[in-house]
Design a protein around this motif. Sequence first.
Motif, PDB file in Angstrom:
ATOM      1  N   ARG A   1       0.815  -1.222   0.000  1.00  0.00           N
ATOM      2  CA  ARG A   1       0.000   0.000   0.000  1.00  0.00           C
ATOM      3  C   ARG A   1       0.853   1.279   0.000  1.00  0.00           C
ATOM      4  NH1 ARG A   1      -5.122  -0.015   0.809  1.00  0.00           N
ATOM      5  NH2 ARG A   1      -5.070   1.960   1.926  1.00  0.00           N
ATOM      6  N   THR A   2       2.154   1.139  -0.169  1.00  0.00           N
ATOM      7  CA  THR A   2       3.050   2.299  -0.095  1.00  0.00           C
ATOM      8  C   THR A   2       2.592   3.454  -0.978  1.00  0.00           C
ATOM      9  OG1 THR A   2       4.928   0.845   0.332  1.00  0.00           O
ATOM     10  CG2 THR A   2       5.449   3.072  -0.434  1.00  0.00           C
ATOM     11  N   TYR A   3       2.215   3.132  -2.204  1.00  0.00           N
ATOM     12  CA  TYR A   3       1.916   4.195  -3.179  1.00  0.00           C
ATOM     13  C   TYR A   3       0.439   4.225  -3.536  1.00  0.00           C
ATOM     14  CZ  TYR A   3       6.922   4.464  -3.515  1.00  0.00           C
ATOM     15  OH  TYR A   3       8.244   4.618  -3.211  1.00  0.00           O
ATOM     16  N   VAL A   4      -0.392   3.780  -2.622  1.00  0.00           N
ATOM     17  CA  VAL A   4      -1.813   3.649  -2.961  1.00  0.00           C
ATOM     18  C   VAL A   4      -2.401   4.982  -3.428  1.00  0.00           C
ATOM     19  CG1 VAL A   4      -2.745   3.904  -0.616  1.00  0.00           C
ATOM     20  CG2 VAL A   4      -3.917   2.454  -2.267  1.00  0.00           C
TER      21      VAL A   4
ATOM     22  N   GLN B   1      -0.840   7.544  -4.924  1.00  0.00           N
ATOM     23  CA  GLN B   1      -0.327   7.861  -6.261  1.00  0.00           C
ATOM     24  C   GLN B   1      -0.932   6.926  -7.310  1.00  0.00           C
ATOM     25  OE1 GLN B   1       1.515   7.678  -3.514  1.00  0.00           O
ATOM     26  NE2 GLN B   1       3.227   9.129  -3.557  1.00  0.00           N
TER      27      GLN B   1
ATOM     28  N   GLU C   1      -4.312   8.107  -8.129  1.00  0.00           N
ATOM     29  CA  GLU C   1      -4.262   9.327  -8.935  1.00  0.00           C
ATOM     30  C   GLU C   1      -3.915   9.006 -10.396  1.00  0.00           C
ATOM     31  OE1 GLU C   1      -1.353  12.283  -7.815  1.00  0.00           O
ATOM     32  OE2 GLU C   1      -1.902  13.492  -9.566  1.00  0.00           O
ATOM     33  N   ALA C   2      -2.913   8.137 -10.564  1.00  0.00           N
ATOM     34  CA  ALA C   2      -2.495   7.778 -11.919  1.00  0.00           C
ATOM     35  C   ALA C   2      -3.646   7.111 -12.660  1.00  0.00           C
ATOM     36  CB  ALA C   2      -1.283   6.861 -11.862  1.00  0.00           C
TER      37      ALA C   2
ATOM     38  N   ILE D   1       7.173   1.382   5.743  1.00  0.00           N
ATOM     39  CA  ILE D   1       6.953   2.174   4.528  1.00  0.00           C
ATOM     40  C   ILE D   1       7.605   3.537   4.721  1.00  0.00           C
ATOM     41  CG2 ILE D   1       5.220   3.294   3.075  1.00  0.00           C
ATOM     42  CD1 ILE D   1       3.279   1.086   3.950  1.00  0.00           C
TER      43      ILE D   1
ATOM     44  N   ARG E   1       3.830   3.057   8.469  1.00  0.00           N
ATOM     45  CA  ARG E   1       4.591   4.145   7.847  1.00  0.00           C
ATOM     46  C   ARG E   1       5.531   4.782   8.865  1.00  0.00           C
ATOM     47  NH1 ARG E   1       2.174   5.621   2.786  1.00  0.00           N
ATOM     48  NH2 ARG E   1       0.394   4.277   2.485  1.00  0.00           N
TER      49      ARG E   1
ATOM     50  N   PRO F   1       6.080   6.498  -9.059  1.00  0.00           N
ATOM     51  CA  PRO F   1       5.966   7.472  -7.970  1.00  0.00           C
ATOM     52  C   PRO F   1       7.159   7.413  -7.031  1.00  0.00           C
ATOM     53  CG  PRO F   1       4.624   5.540  -7.486  1.00  0.00           C
ATOM     54  CD  PRO F   1       5.324   5.259  -8.784  1.00  0.00           C
TER      55      PRO F   1
ATOM     56  N   ASP G   1       5.356   7.541 -14.842  1.00  0.00           N
ATOM     57  CA  ASP G   1       4.463   6.685 -14.046  1.00  0.00           C
ATOM     58  C   ASP G   1       5.008   6.224 -12.705  1.00  0.00           C
ATOM     59  OD1 ASP G   1       2.519   6.840 -15.971  1.00  0.00           O
ATOM     60  OD2 ASP G   1       3.156   5.012 -17.017  1.00  0.00           O
TER      61      ASP G   1
ATOM     62  N   PHE H   1       6.466  12.613 -11.621  1.00  0.00           N
ATOM     63  CA  PHE H   1       5.175  11.946 -11.504  1.00  0.00           C
ATOM     64  C   PHE H   1       4.095  13.029 -11.411  1.00  0.00           C
ATOM     65  CE2 PHE H   1       1.648  10.329  -8.999  1.00  0.00           C
ATOM     66  CZ  PHE H   1       1.420   9.095  -9.561  1.00  0.00           C
ATOM     67  N   PRO H   2       2.952  12.915 -12.063  1.00  0.00           N
ATOM     68  CA  PRO H   2       2.447  11.782 -12.841  1.00  0.00           C
ATOM     69  C   PRO H   2       2.776  11.815 -14.334  1.00  0.00           C
ATOM     70  CG  PRO H   2       0.672  13.331 -12.474  1.00  0.00           C
ATOM     71  CD  PRO H   2       1.897  13.926 -11.841  1.00  0.00           C
TER      72      PRO H   2
END
Lengths: 286, 491
Positions: A257-260, A262, A265-266, B261, B362, B287, B285, B281-282
């Motif tokens: 889930r680190t970049y969930v 981003q 958004e992408a 994380i 995190r 991040p 692709d 980004f974006p």
Amino acid sequence: MATILKKETIAPAFKRYVVEVPEVARKHQAGQFVMILLHEHGERIPLTIADSDPEAGTITLIVQEIGKTTMEMGLLPEGTEIAVTGPLGTPTHIERWGTAVCVGGGAGIAPLLPIAKALKEAGNHVVSILGGRTKELVILRDEMEARSDEMIYTTDDGSFGRKGFVTHALADLIEERGKPDIVFGIGPAIMMKAVADLTRPHGTPTVASLNSIMIDGTGMCGCCRVTVGGETKFVCVDGPEFDAHQVDFDLLMKRLRTYVAQEEEAKRRFLEAHRCRATENAEVTA
Amino acid sequence: MTTGKLSPKERMQIPRQPMPCQDPHERVLNFAEVALGLTPELARREAERCLECKDPKCVAGCPVGIDIPRFLVEIREGRFDEAIRIVKETNTLPAICGRVCPQEDQCEQVCIVGKKKDPVAIGRLERFVADWERDHGTVELPVCEEPTGFKVAIVGSGPSGLACAAELARNGHSVTIFEALHKPGGVLVYGIPEFRLPKEIVRWEIENLEKMGVEIRCNFVVGKTATVEELMGEEWGFDAVFIGTGAGLPYFMGIPGENLIGVYSANEYLTRVNLMKGYRFPEFDTPVKVGKRIAVVGSGNVAMDCLRTALRLGAEEVICLYRRTRAESPARLEELEHAEEEGIDFRWLTSPVEILGDDEGRVRAVRVIKMELGEPDESGRRRPKPIEGSEYTIDIDEIVMAIGQGPNPLVLQTTPGLELNRWGNIVVDEVTMMTSIPGVFAGGDIVTGAATVILAMGAGKKAAAGIHDYLLGKGGLGGEPRREVAAPPAG
């Protein structure tokens, strides 16, 4: 560069690609994956090799369209060249164990294909338990049937096979026939965790194939690291398969889930730009 | 101004010319190159400082032995085309070396002017002539010998591989570079940031190599796609292999919380930003997490790159944690100074003991302990010791481990018979650079452990000489090559 020779939809938001990449096709063994990159602005993602034809110089990739890159890949016409690197990862350890159970959920059924094939060729009695939310999402049924001695299907909604999860079917199988000699469980992390929890008390050797985030896929970045038996391992080179009983799945799920934000958004931007062509896929995967 | 008639005394009076740089406040907001390069006037003035020593120490101080006084004279006289020709006699990648070489530890360290004044800025002048040549479109490719018919495979397209390839191509050998990533350049592309080494320059240098006939195959992982043994077998038919796979295995500290994380290896952090252009980004692709308070562990050049990258990504506060002091910091002085100018919060004598996370896994803080320097260790530097009871917590949302890299084992594990030392680096003959396997050579970080671009290039060059001798011996010295002579490379 590798060429997409063939592309077909095999289920809602699932596509099968036949990709010409002779050097990879020749070296591929069960359990291995490739890194793909669609174009200069793309991201590198790992995809398990579902099948290979060394003679034709092709590999088969089964891709669930779940994020921007996989959706974009779905829009590429046949003949498109993409970067494909591999085969990466440590191949599956195959032995003649006796009875081997292959438990596959969703997109995890694809990596089971070459494993089931290798298990059968090694003389195992292969029982496959495949599951999905609904009938049409239980993919690759014919292919798995051809590589298995017995088949059990489950769907969350009961539209096909028995209603429930793959773990229910596995639990019943163990209860009825005693513990199998080995279990391969591949699917979403939460499913693999459930399979591991189920077989642990029985002491049944259980293998999971992990789907971490990767960049290079060759052990250079360490992005894919997981904790296995209290030690940090790199999924790309030490795996992707590990002793499921030793894997810290909670950590894996968190790191996935680190970049969930981003990723969402992408995907949103991509769907806005390609609304007409990609909506049908998006509805299923959303 | 350039009479060439100045006395040594007069030359000594000229101050070292300053490198024009982007303003620190401005540059932390962009990824453009920090050092803008000397103007022709500054370059000629700087070159005038050279004393043209009879026994030039600088040449001996250069790992590839550039004839420094000779090219400085040409700059002084304004004959920049001649200057770059001299540099390229020995250095195939001057635009890169002029930017990233640690000149203060090499040519400039032993410069005689430097005994009393600041040494001649040899690195900046090297960069100047390389850039001048590129800007003026007068690039001359080295002349290649007649094709020998021998095929050499280079594993890895980093500095050692590129240098090795260039030398072999000059000698008429057919060279193929195998690169695991989708872009060639190795650490020059994935590791060193744009603001220190524009990728356009790397691309340009590599294009020149291709024009010399060198073939580059990306997306090819030696050890996986084909092994070294297979490359030397019937099918691929390479007569020799050079392994230049670098230091591509990130080290972690082994402290609790390292898999949370927001904990990055320097390799991952820099690769996301440099190779994959995560800072865009974006539009691109891939991040990268943009933290507000970021800590970087370590104080080498890679750590400086991470610290300064974090600033440019938009971090409000960037903290360097290093267990020794500024004096022991392995980073180049110029890098340290740039980082200081840009506002990095250096916490010397400070070492992390644990990374703390929130419920979602995190990073939220790092627990550190203060250190003091004790007796010298085997590296000659005073060994840092923790001060009991000095622990404290720093709130952060991201941390990058830049504590070094080891040898990536992919090629090593799949090459039986390859002798390694106790750190897992390849053992080579010091003269020929040949490994324990005949015909297989190695150089760069995979042999020495993590070092510098120029040392890797020097090793690549040295190995090329070893390979050349080996191949001639193989074909029978002065005899016929065993393969049909291929058509000369195009271009």
